[in-house]
Write an enzyme that holds these catalytic residues in place. Structure first.
Site, PDB file in Angstrom:
ATOM      1  N   LYS A  22     -15.680 -31.964   3.212  1.00 27.93           N
ATOM      2  CA  LYS A  22     -15.884 -30.623   2.643  1.00 27.93           C
ATOM      3  C   LYS A  22     -16.310 -29.645   3.729  1.00 27.93           C
ATOM      4  CE  LYS A  22     -20.025 -29.665   0.684  1.00 27.93           C
ATOM      5  NZ  LYS A  22     -20.789 -28.487   1.114  1.00 27.93           N
ATOM      6  N   ASN A  23     -17.327 -30.034   4.502  1.00 33.37           N
ATOM      7  CA  ASN A  23     -17.890 -29.061   5.445  1.00 33.37           C
ATOM      8  C   ASN A  23     -16.986 -28.795   6.642  1.00 33.37           C
ATOM      9  OD1 ASN A  23     -19.991 -28.675   3.749  1.00 33.37           O
ATOM     10  ND2 ASN A  23     -21.473 -29.916   4.894  1.00 33.37           N
ATOM     11  N   ARG A  94     -22.344 -20.241   0.338  1.00 34.75           N
ATOM     12  CA  ARG A  94     -22.817 -19.662   1.590  1.00 34.75           C
ATOM     13  C   ARG A  94     -21.792 -19.753   2.727  1.00 34.75           C
ATOM     14  NH1 ARG A  94     -27.593 -18.525   2.786  1.00 34.75           N
ATOM     15  NH2 ARG A  94     -27.056 -19.147   4.891  1.00 34.75           N
ATOM     16  N   CYS A 118     -30.765 -20.037  -1.170  1.00 37.65           N
ATOM     17  CA  CYS A 118     -30.183 -20.981  -2.124  1.00 37.65           C
ATOM     18  C   CYS A 118     -31.235 -22.028  -2.450  1.00 37.65           C
ATOM     19  CB  CYS A 118     -28.924 -21.620  -1.561  1.00 37.65           C
ATOM     20  SG  CYS A 118     -29.267 -22.741  -0.223  1.00 37.65           S
ATOM     21  N   ARG A 123     -32.238 -19.873   4.279  1.00 33.28           N
ATOM     22  CA  ARG A 123     -30.953 -19.936   4.978  1.00 33.28           C
ATOM     23  C   ARG A 123     -30.424 -18.570   5.437  1.00 33.28           C
ATOM     24  NH1 ARG A 123     -27.061 -24.136   2.011  1.00 33.28           N
ATOM     25  NH2 ARG A 123     -26.155 -24.331   4.074  1.00 33.28           N
ATOM     26  N   PRO A 124     -31.131 -17.922   6.367  1.00 33.84           N
ATOM     27  CA  PRO A 124     -30.638 -16.648   6.901  1.00 33.84           C
ATOM     28  C   PRO A 124     -29.372 -16.829   7.745  1.00 33.84           C
ATOM     29  CG  PRO A 124     -32.648 -17.338   8.037  1.00 33.84           C
ATOM     30  CD  PRO A 124     -32.380 -18.367   6.981  1.00 33.84           C
ATOM     31  N   VAL A 125     -28.742 -15.711   8.137  1.00 39.79           N
ATOM     32  CA  VAL A 125     -27.535 -15.790   8.982  1.00 39.79           C
ATOM     33  C   VAL A 125     -27.737 -15.034  10.291  1.00 39.79           C
ATOM     34  CG1 VAL A 125     -25.884 -16.214   7.118  1.00 39.79           C
ATOM     35  CG2 VAL A 125     -26.440 -13.851   7.754  1.00 39.79           C
ATOM     36  N   ASP A 126     -29.008 -14.870  10.683  1.00 43.53           N
ATOM     37  CA  ASP A 126     -29.310 -14.088  11.893  1.00 43.53           C
ATOM     38  C   ASP A 126     -28.646 -14.658  13.152  1.00 43.53           C
ATOM     39  OD1 ASP A 126     -31.125 -16.197  11.291  1.00 43.53           O
ATOM     40  OD2 ASP A 126     -32.464 -15.506  12.868  1.00 43.53           O
ATOM     41  N   LEU A 127     -28.532 -15.985  13.239  1.00 45.43           N
ATOM     42  CA  LEU A 127     -27.930 -16.563  14.457  1.00 45.43           C
ATOM     43  C   LEU A 127     -26.442 -16.247  14.543  1.00 45.43           C
ATOM     44  CD1 LEU A 127     -29.571 -20.103  14.795  1.00 45.43           C
ATOM     45  CD2 LEU A 127     -30.404 -17.886  15.521  1.00 45.43           C
ATOM     46  N   ASP A 309     -28.052 -33.941   5.041  1.00 38.73           N
ATOM     47  CA  ASP A 309     -27.218 -34.073   3.842  1.00 38.73           C
ATOM     48  C   ASP A 309     -27.222 -35.491   3.271  1.00 38.73           C
ATOM     49  OD1 ASP A 309     -26.595 -31.415   4.038  1.00 38.73           O
ATOM     50  OD2 ASP A 309     -24.631 -31.722   4.952  1.00 38.73           O
ATOM     51  N   ILE A 331     -34.700 -29.815   8.673  1.00 37.00           N
ATOM     52  CA  ILE A 331     -33.659 -28.777   8.735  1.00 37.00           C
ATOM     53  C   ILE A 331     -33.885 -27.693   7.673  1.00 37.00           C
ATOM     54  CG2 ILE A 331     -31.160 -28.314   8.730  1.00 37.00           C
ATOM     55  CD1 ILE A 331     -31.922 -30.215  10.982  1.00 37.00           C
ATOM     56  N   ARG A 401     -18.948 -29.623  -6.411  1.00 39.31           N
ATOM     57  CA  ARG A 401     -18.791 -28.866  -5.167  1.00 39.31           C
ATOM     58  C   ARG A 401     -18.483 -29.790  -3.994  1.00 39.31           C
ATOM     59  NH1 ARG A 401     -23.289 -24.485  -4.094  1.00 39.31           N
ATOM     60  NH2 ARG A 401     -21.800 -24.210  -2.414  1.00 39.31           N
TER      61      ARG A 401
HETATM   62  N1  EPU Z   1     -30.528 -20.933  10.144  1.00 39.21           N
HETATM   63  C1  EPU Z   1     -31.144 -19.754  10.463  1.00 39.21           C
HETATM   64  N2  EPU Z   1     -30.375 -18.700  10.853  1.00 39.21           N
HETATM   65  C2  EPU Z   1     -29.011 -18.784  10.903  1.00 39.21           C
HETATM   66  C3  EPU Z   1     -28.388 -19.996  10.582  1.00 39.21           C
HETATM   67  C4  EPU Z   1     -29.180 -21.068  10.206  1.00 39.21           C
HETATM   68  O1  EPU Z   1     -32.374 -19.644  10.410  1.00 39.21           O
HETATM   69  O2  EPU Z   1     -28.375 -17.777  11.246  1.00 39.21           O
HETATM   70  C5  EPU Z   1     -31.352 -22.096   9.755  1.00 39.21           C
HETATM   71  C6  EPU Z   1     -31.042 -22.599   8.349  1.00 39.21           C
HETATM   72  O3  EPU Z   1     -31.769 -21.879   7.369  1.00 39.21           O
HETATM   73  C7  EPU Z   1     -31.459 -24.046   8.453  1.00 39.21           C
HETATM   74  C8  EPU Z   1     -31.073 -24.417   9.873  1.00 39.21           C
HETATM   75  O4  EPU Z   1     -30.978 -23.175  10.580  1.00 39.21           O
HETATM   76  O5  EPU Z   1     -32.829 -24.167   8.290  1.00 39.21           O
HETATM   77  C9  EPU Z   1     -29.762 -25.155  10.043  1.00 39.21           C
HETATM   78  O6  EPU Z   1     -28.749 -24.502   9.319  1.00 39.21           O
HETATM   79  P1  EPU Z   1     -27.210 -24.577   9.706  1.00 39.21           P
HETATM   80  O7  EPU Z   1     -26.756 -23.214  10.075  1.00 39.21           O
HETATM   81  O8  EPU Z   1     -27.000 -25.680  10.669  1.00 39.21           O
HETATM   82  O9  EPU Z   1     -26.575 -24.969   8.317  1.00 39.21           O
HETATM   83  P2  EPU Z   1     -25.283 -24.365   7.635  1.00 39.21           P
HETATM   84  O10 EPU Z   1     -24.218 -24.145   8.638  1.00 39.21           O
HETATM   85  O11 EPU Z   1     -25.659 -23.242   6.738  1.00 39.21           O
HETATM   86  C10 EPU Z   1     -24.144 -26.673   7.245  1.00 39.21           C
HETATM   87  C11 EPU Z   1     -23.647 -27.451   6.058  1.00 39.21           C
HETATM   88  C12 EPU Z   1     -24.819 -27.937   5.223  1.00 39.21           C
HETATM   89  C13 EPU Z   1     -25.700 -28.812   6.115  1.00 39.21           C
HETATM   90  C14 EPU Z   1     -26.147 -28.035   7.358  1.00 39.21           C
HETATM   91  C15 EPU Z   1     -26.947 -28.861   8.342  1.00 39.21           C
HETATM   92  C16 EPU Z   1     -21.533 -26.367   5.612  1.00 39.21           C
HETATM   93  C17 EPU Z   1     -20.697 -25.543   4.707  1.00 39.21           C
HETATM   94  N3  EPU Z   1     -22.790 -26.591   5.247  1.00 39.21           N
HETATM   95  O12 EPU Z   1     -24.869 -25.573   6.712  1.00 39.21           O
HETATM   96  O13 EPU Z   1     -24.284 -28.716   4.183  1.00 39.21           O
HETATM   97  O14 EPU Z   1     -26.834 -29.245   5.406  1.00 39.21           O
HETATM   98  O15 EPU Z   1     -24.984 -27.523   8.043  1.00 39.21           O
HETATM   99  O16 EPU Z   1     -26.231 -29.960   8.744  1.00 39.21           O
HETATM  100  O17 EPU Z   1     -21.059 -26.851   6.635  1.00 39.21           O
HETATM  101  C18 EPU Z   1     -24.199 -29.710   2.053  1.00 39.21           C
HETATM  102  O18 EPU Z   1     -23.029 -30.043   2.305  1.00 39.21           O
HETATM  103  O19 EPU Z   1     -24.841 -30.163   1.070  1.00 39.21           O
HETATM  104  C19 EPU Z   1     -24.862 -28.755   2.929  1.00 39.21           C
HETATM  105  C20 EPU Z   1     -25.943 -28.059   2.563  1.00 39.21           C
END
Ligand code: EPU
Length: 424
Positions: A22-23, A94, A118, A123-127, A309, A331, A401
């Site tokens: 999925k991811n 997301r 969520c 889960r911000p997107v600042d990065l 996960d 995480i 999902r």
């Molecule tokens: N984070 C920030 N700022 C950002 C991005 C992330 O603070 O701009 C934080 C997140 O809040 C979290 C950490 O960084 O605390 C790691 O988040 P990451 O960005 O790695 O996660 P993601 O890309 O949003 C993907 C998977 C998740 C999985 C995580 C970690 C997808 C669609 N989702 O999420 O999958 O848990 O990586 O491996 O690829 C799931 O499938 O159940 C799921 C939640």
């Protein structure tokens, strides 16, 4: 709304086919936006998140055809009609934010709704946004949307040094960098197999990428990407989930398509807990080694560490292990929502912040429980496989999902499991 009813028993015996990830698929699909030629994905999982991403891409003017019962996605973005991802779709999932990088790179601008928090954390997107800024984009956050604009000649290569590892931000930046002018270096990049899969797909489309699978990825921008056909990597989280089933309920299960290299830290941990794993060309076969399941401590980490996960599913196993296990979630800040539900089934779990302490009990008892997110839902199903009596798991739309045909896959190895309408 449906529920899943599981009557505990065991042992489980047989084979479970593991789907495409999925991811991985959720980041490979937006890659179609980078090219005006078709991108075809094979081994796609049949999941509601994939349908949501399909809707999002279609709303942007892409064409998505599902072939071979949804296992093949044939996509074309030759005539994009917009660069705006609306809240109505983004709020459902997301991963929608992953269209931002490709749109910005190909169209020079994008307007994408901020996803919001969520069930598992803020889960911000600042990065993601910082990465685009490093490539010269101007960003403006207004009315809940990110308005992003590339410089007049397009995105420019730059150095993106992530302060901590983010899978999504690495994927978004990687896609955008393929069409940026010059070289982009992603430092402290995520190393997950889904990143390697994305890089391989982009390379097949003509992108110049090196270092994928390490913490430094270098991308030499090209003027355009072309079409490609790519096979989605095996879903390591579905794999780990089903590897736990015979450890919870007894028996022996072969997960076809499974590879140990996708899940080394997880495999080492379940072996320490008492699993025996045999790897063959067909996949991974798992059973209990002689003796009971023992407590182990688990700390979630970015790849190659133990995946967040699989934390909920591992907790389900440890509920009936001999001894006390400590699980640390590093995480996400709120990813123990399954713990109170497991407690309803007789587990002994104490949660303090990001740490859960699980003291094994001889047996869980079936109970009505509620799924709160995808991985939590499946952890309750795992726990129910060996619980005494019947467990009714509500709100299983979360499960749809991320797990295709879960009832068929588990009943295929002998589990007593059925899906019913909630008001039945
Ligand atoms: N984070 C920030 N700022 C950002 C991005 C992330 O603070 O701009 C934080 C997140 O809040 C979290 C950490 O960084 O605390 C790691 O988040 P990451 O960005 O790695 O996660 P993601 O890309 O949003 C993907 C998977 C998740 C999985 C995580 C970690 C997808 C669609 N989702 O999420 O999958 O848990 O990586 O491996 O690829 C799931 O499938 O159940 C799921 C939640």
């Amino acid at each position: 709304m449906d529920s899943i009813i599981v009557t505990g028993g065991g042992p489980l015996r047989g084979t479970i086919p593991i789907a495409g990830a999925k991811n991985a698929c959720l980041t490979l699909m937006p890659a179609t936006l980078l090219s005006d030629e078709p991108l075809t994905l094979t081994n796609a999982p049949r999941l509601s998140d994939i349908r949501t991403m399909t809707q999002l891409l279609e709303s942007l003017g892409a064409e998505v055809a599902k072939l071979s019962d949804g296992l093949v996605l044939s996509m074309s973005s030759h005539a994009l009609n917009g660069a705006r991802a609306d809240y109505d779709i983004v709020r459902k999932m997301r991963a929608s934010i992953l269209v931002l990088g490709p749109l910005l790179a190909r169209q020079g601008q994008a307007v994408v709704s901020l996803p919001g928090g969520c069930a598992i954390g803020a889960r911000p997107v600042d990065l993601h946004l910082k990465a685009f800024e490093a490539m010269g984009a101007e960003l403006d956050l207004r009315d809940g949307y990110v308005h992003a604009k590339a410089p007049s000649g397009g995105l420019k290569g730059g150095v993106v040094d992530f302060p901590f590892v983010s899978v999504g931000a690495t994927e978004n930046a990687l896609m955008a960098a393929t069409l940026a002018k010059g070289t982009t270096v992603l430092k402290n990049a995520a190393q997950e197999p889904e990143i390697v899969d994305l890089a391989q797909c982009l390379q097949a489309m003509g992108a110049q990428i090196s270092g994928e699978g390490t913490d430094t990825i270098e991308v030499q921008g090209v003027d355009r990407l072309h079409g490609a056909t790519h096979r989605v990597v095996t879903d390591r989280i579905e794999l780990g989930t089903y590897m736990l089933a015979p450890l919870v309920a007894g028996g022996e299960v072969t997960c076809t398509g499974g590879k140990r290299s996708l899940l080394e830290a997880f495999c080492a941990k379940i072996e320490a807990a008492g699993a025996e794993i045999v790897e063959t060309d067909a996949g991974l076969t798992v059973r209990r080694a002689n003796g009971p399941i023992r407590a182990v401590d688990v700390e979630t980490e970015p790849f190659p560490g133990f995946p967040t996960d699989l934390q909920a599913q591992m907790m389900a196993l440890l509920c009936t292990a001999e001894g006390t296990s400590v699980l640390e979630e590093k995480i996400f800040e709120n990813r123990f929502m399954h713990a109170p539900e497991l407690v309803r089934m007789g587990a002994t779990i104490e949660v303090h912040g990001g740490t859960a302490t699980v003291t094994g009990v001889p047996k869980l008892k079936g109970a009505p429980v509620m799924a709160t997110d995808l991985r939590a839902s499946v952890s309750l199903i795992l726990a129910a496989l060996a619980a005494e009596g019947e467990t009714r798991v509500g709100r299983v739309y979360h499960l749809d999902r991320g797990y295709e045909h879960v009832v068929a896959k588990l009943s295929g190895v002998g589990a007593q499991i059925e899906r019913v309408k909630e008001d039945d």
